[in-house]
Scaffold this motif. Structure first.
Motif, PDB file in Angstrom:
ATOM      1  N   VAL A 144       0.852  -1.189   0.000  1.00 26.20           N
ATOM      2  CA  VAL A 144       0.000   0.000   0.000  1.00 26.20           C
ATOM      3  C   VAL A 144       0.889   1.241   0.000  1.00 26.20           C
ATOM      4  O   VAL A 144       2.008   1.230   0.510  1.00 26.20           O
ATOM      5  CB  VAL A 144      -0.946  -0.009   1.235  1.00 26.20           C
ATOM      6  N   VAL A 145       0.380   2.301  -0.642  1.00 25.00           N
ATOM      7  CA  VAL A 145       0.972   3.633  -0.559  1.00 25.00           C
ATOM      8  C   VAL A 145      -0.135   4.590  -0.123  1.00 25.00           C
ATOM      9  O   VAL A 145      -1.300   4.209  -0.029  1.00 25.00           O
ATOM     10  CB  VAL A 145       1.589   4.083  -1.908  1.00 25.00           C
ATOM     11  N   GLU A 146       0.241   5.829   0.133  1.00 23.23           N
ATOM     12  CA  GLU A 146      -0.739   6.816   0.589  1.00 23.23           C
ATOM     13  C   GLU A 146      -1.186   7.684  -0.591  1.00 23.23           C
ATOM     14  O   GLU A 146      -0.437   8.534  -1.061  1.00 23.23           O
ATOM     15  CB  GLU A 146      -0.148   7.673   1.704  1.00 23.23           C
ATOM     16  N   PRO A 147      -2.409   7.472  -1.095  1.00 21.21           N
ATOM     17  CA  PRO A 147      -2.808   8.126  -2.350  1.00 21.21           C
ATOM     18  C   PRO A 147      -2.860   9.644  -2.275  1.00 21.21           C
ATOM     19  O   PRO A 147      -2.657  10.308  -3.293  1.00 21.21           O
ATOM     20  CB  PRO A 147      -4.193   7.532  -2.631  1.00 21.21           C
ATOM     21  N   ARG A 148      -3.138  10.220  -1.117  1.00 15.85           N
ATOM     22  CA  ARG A 148      -3.204  11.686  -1.029  1.00 15.85           C
ATOM     23  C   ARG A 148      -1.844  12.319  -0.783  1.00 15.85           C
ATOM     24  O   ARG A 148      -1.723  13.535  -0.780  1.00 15.85           O
ATOM     25  CB  ARG A 148      -4.187  12.098   0.067  1.00 15.85           C
ATOM     26  N   ARG A 149      -0.839  11.505  -0.569  1.00 11.03           N
ATOM     27  CA  ARG A 149       0.509  12.020  -0.335  1.00 11.03           C
ATOM     28  C   ARG A 149       1.481  11.659  -1.456  1.00 11.03           C
ATOM     29  O   ARG A 149       2.474  12.352  -1.669  1.00 11.03           O
ATOM     30  CB  ARG A 149       1.063  11.466   0.987  1.00 11.03           C
ATOM     31  N   ALA A 150       1.225  10.552  -2.138  1.00 14.14           N
ATOM     32  CA  ALA A 150       2.214  10.012  -3.065  1.00 14.14           C
ATOM     33  C   ALA A 150       2.544  10.977  -4.199  1.00 14.14           C
ATOM     34  O   ALA A 150       3.716  11.156  -4.544  1.00 14.14           O
ATOM     35  CB  ALA A 150       1.725   8.679  -3.623  1.00 14.14           C
TER      36      ALA A 150
END
Length: 371
Positions: free
Chosen positions: A142-148
């Motif tokens: 997982v990654v952070e969609p609002r930060r990536a």
């Protein structure tokens, strides 16, 4: 130095900018809005290897997963976490299907094994509901969609010869060039158009648009949960949705519930760094889409999460919709050279966050850029 222009500040466009800069290009990166607000920031952030179709799609996902981890080590702001996933069974029928898939040769390349209930809880102690087992995939992340996106742009901006141009809307293209709404011409040795669901907004793209459709989804996020989820979670309806499981005896699942069938619903659940839970999702395929969010699938998703967690999720803090472009011919994405040096890349569907790194690398390869 070679020059490139990328239109689209979402995850597909941003990864193209990253790979082009890595290949030695000077990059002008255009985004129509003041900042990306589309599907790339309205998703789970899942790097989802487990559900990918065997063959090209799985290869793309696995290559992309490795690249996400590589860049995640360099750019911690994207929030890469190799946390794996568990697809949870809550009935004997669901367990039977999952056990059958775990025995199939396709499970091995995805790192998927079947876990008994006690093993599920050992892998993720937050799962305290009445479950019958689960499929564990160690390759999912997982990654952070609002930060990536912001983290990747900051990383690019720290290097020479990358320029981000928000508020620049492209309306036409020419050989090795794009034209924005003001009439300005953006020229490059290589041009990439990655404008997502706006795939039919430019002249000369009808043949690409014919391969695509828009898909609308609904999702929500809760306040912080009191327990830590060691993995992402999914329910058995994801077996119907993801093509990897077509080799499983899905008929043993029986029919979907009327609510799930009406909204093409599946449960996916990811915990954010602040403890909140991202929960979804639904699918609508026929335009025009309803402008309103529907409460019924929200209640269904929350009930499913409660059944798996064994406790009610925290209160919902926000809900949203998203719209993404999806190929209708089974392709990983639509990639076409519209005119000399101008490539359009769109339509990864729900694979966009997972596969973007490899999709970008394959565009450069198709355009003849040395690896």
């Amino acid at each position: 130095m070679k020059t490139a222009v990328v239109a689209g500040g979402g995850i597909i466009g941003t990864w193209h900018a990253l790979e082009l800069r890595r290949a030695g290009f000077t990059v002008d990166h255009l985004e129509a809005e003041r900042g990306p607000t589309g599907a790339s920031v309205r998703n789970f952030g899942l790097v989802w290897v487990s559900g990918r179709r065997s063959g090209q799609e799985l290869d793309v996902a696995q290559r992309a997963r490795r690249r996400w981890e590589e860049v995640g080590a360099q750019v911690p702001g994207i929030g890469f976490r190799p946390n794996g996933s568990i697809t949870v069974a809550v009935s004997d029928e669901e367990r039977t299907v999952m056990e059958a898939f775990a025995r199939h040769p396709d499970a091995g390349p995805r790192g998927i094994t079947f876990l008994a209930p006690a093993e599920v809880r050992a892998a993720n102690s937050a799962v305290q509901g009445a479950i019958t087992g689960g499929l564990h995939c160690r390759e999912d992340a997982v990654v952070e969609p609002r930060r990536a996106l912001g983290a990747l742009r900051d990383h690019l901006s720290a290097q020479p010869d990358y320029r981000f141009h928000p508020g620049t809307r492209v309306v036409d293209h020419d050989d090795h060039a794009l034209i924005d709404v003001t009439g300005r011409r953006w020229e490059g040795d290589l041009v990439v158009i990655a404008t997502g669901a706006a795939f039919d907004s430019l002249p000369g793209t009808a043949h690409v648009a014919a391969r695509l459709r828009r898909v609308r989804l609904q999702m929500l996020e809760t306040e912080p949960f009191s327990h830590t989820l060691a993995t992402s979670l999914a329910d058995a309806d994801t077996l119907r949705y993801y093509p990897a499981y077509e080799v499983a005896p899905l008929e043993a699942l029986g029919p979907q519930s009327p609510m799930a069938a009406a909204h093409h619903l599946q449960l996916l659940l990811v915990q954010r760094p602040d403890g909140g839970l991202t929960i979804g999702d639904t699918h609508a395929y026929e335009e025009p889409f309803d402008f309103a969010l529907s409460e019924d699938p929200t209640h269904e998703l929350l009930a499913r999460a409660e059944r798996i967690l064994g406790t009610p999720p925290p209160p919902v803090s926000r809900r949203w919709e998203g719209v993404y472009a999806q190929c209708t011919d089974g392709g990983v994405c639509a990639r076409e050279e519209l005119s000399p040096g101008v490539w359009m890349v769109t339509g990864p569907g729900g694979r966009g966050m997972t596969c973007a790194p490899a999709i970008a690398a394959d565009t450069l390869r198709a355009a003849g850029v040395p690896a």
